[in-house]
Every structure is written in structure tokens, then in C-alpha cells.
Design an enzyme around this catalytic site. Sequence first.
Site, PDB file in Angstrom:
ATOM      1  N   PRO A  35       0.828  -1.221   0.000  1.00 38.79           N
ATOM      2  CA  PRO A  35       0.000   0.000   0.000  1.00 38.79           C
ATOM      3  C   PRO A  35       0.857   1.264   0.000  1.00 38.79           C
ATOM      4  CG  PRO A  35       0.118  -0.892   2.215  1.00 38.79           C
ATOM      5  CD  PRO A  35       0.879  -1.843   1.345  1.00 38.79           C
ATOM      6  N   LYS A  36       1.544   1.502  -1.113  1.00 36.72           N
ATOM      7  CA  LYS A  36       2.535   2.571  -1.184  1.00 36.72           C
ATOM      8  C   LYS A  36       1.956   3.842  -1.768  1.00 36.72           C
ATOM      9  CE  LYS A  36       6.490  -0.553  -1.696  1.00 36.72           C
ATOM     10  NZ  LYS A  36       7.775  -0.778  -2.358  1.00 36.72           N
TER      11      LYS A  36
END
Length: 245
Positions: free
Chosen positions: A114-115
Site C-alpha cells: 500500500p505505497k
Amino acid sequence: MRKQDVARLFTTPLDSPAYAPTRYRFDNREYLNIYYRTDPEALRRIVPEPLTTTDPVVRFELMRMPDTTGLGDYTEAGQLIAVEHEGGKGEFNLAMYVDSVPAISSGREYSAYPKKAGSPALYVDSDTLVGTLDYGTLRVATATMGYKHHPMDLDEARAEVCSPTFMVKTVPNYDGTPRICELVRTRITDVTVKSAYTAPARLQLFAHVMAPLADLPVLEVLGASHIVTDLSLDPVEPVYDYLAV
């Protein structure tokens, strides 16, 4: 370009892929980990089923990656929550803030990390290991730890690094409905722990609507580690399909 060649493409743009089609190997990956107790109700609101939380523990991590196959030199920061799944312990990766476009693109597309964009830093300031995270022009996290006070057991350090990690993978259809919505799991493998230390630590989180780390408040710092490793990342594997419910 022939149709069969298009179907074999790893990613776009067609003439200059956003990231390298390779398995990533990390040399001299440096961790600053701070474990802290937080509000159990805040965790219940955010941890997705079928994961469960028993201990209200969060790990704030800051990772300096100076030598990564295909990605080069970059830094990440984020929060991981202690969870259980089918009787086994692991961590739920809530969010990661990264200063590299290829690392963001590959992490989101090729895997399920989840960047999003941020400006993390990890450095030594006199006798203190310092980790900071800025979002835009604003500071959202400051972590400090005494520099190399007490050696850690290397097996204990390896266990910290190798804890299974759970993430949510979502890909929308063109009409906005979900095409993929899965809980996935990955592991770190081929680990060589080069050094590991513990020391007193502190963590400050600052409220920000787009980088809401402070929504999981620091109630008590439980411990900290400073670990340098070589390692590889396993591909993710689906463990739960939310669209099949």
C-alpha cells in the site's frame, strides 16, 4: 508491435517500463523499528476481517534501501499492525510512504504493497538513530533511538524481519466497481542478518488528513530495533477473496 507481444508485456509504458521485470534482492537493507501500544478500538475500526487483533501493537518502520536490484536506492516508512490469521501470527501492512516512483509502481502493481509518495529519511545524528517522515512539506513522524546500545540475538532479529505480512490488493474495473479485492500474504526469504541492536526509543506522530499515522496514537513505546540485512521478497499469495462473499 504484434498482439502476442503486447500480451507478454510486464507493465507500461510500452517503450519504457515503469519498473524492472525482476525479482528484487535487497542488500544492506537497514531497519529502524519502533513497537508501540495503541488504542484497541482504533485498530478494530481499520484491520480488515478475516484478520483479528489480540494485542494492540503497531510497528512503525523506517527502511533505508541503498542497493536494490532493479530499483536502486530509496527509503520507505510505514505502519504495520500485529494480527492473527487462522491461528498464526503476522502483521497487517496498513500504509507505506516511499520516495521512489519505480518502487511505488512496482509495489502496487506487481504486488500489493500500500505505497504512496512521501519523504522518509533515516540517519545518525550524534549518538542517536533518527527516522523522519514528511508528507508534502509537513512532518508526520519523528522516531529516535539510541545508537547501537545493546546487541540483539540474531535469530530474534531474523524473526522480526520474517514475520508474515498481510495486505489488501484492490484493482478497479473501468466503471469503478472492483475487479480484484483480496487479502494477500507475503514473506521475506533468503535473509542474512548482518547486525542488530536495541536501545531506548521515542516516537512522535503528527495529525495529517492524507497521512493519518496519528490515527493510531502512541500510548506506550514497547521496544525498538535497528537491523541491517540482505534479503529477498516472496511473491504474494491470495488468502481471502472479498468478492467471493
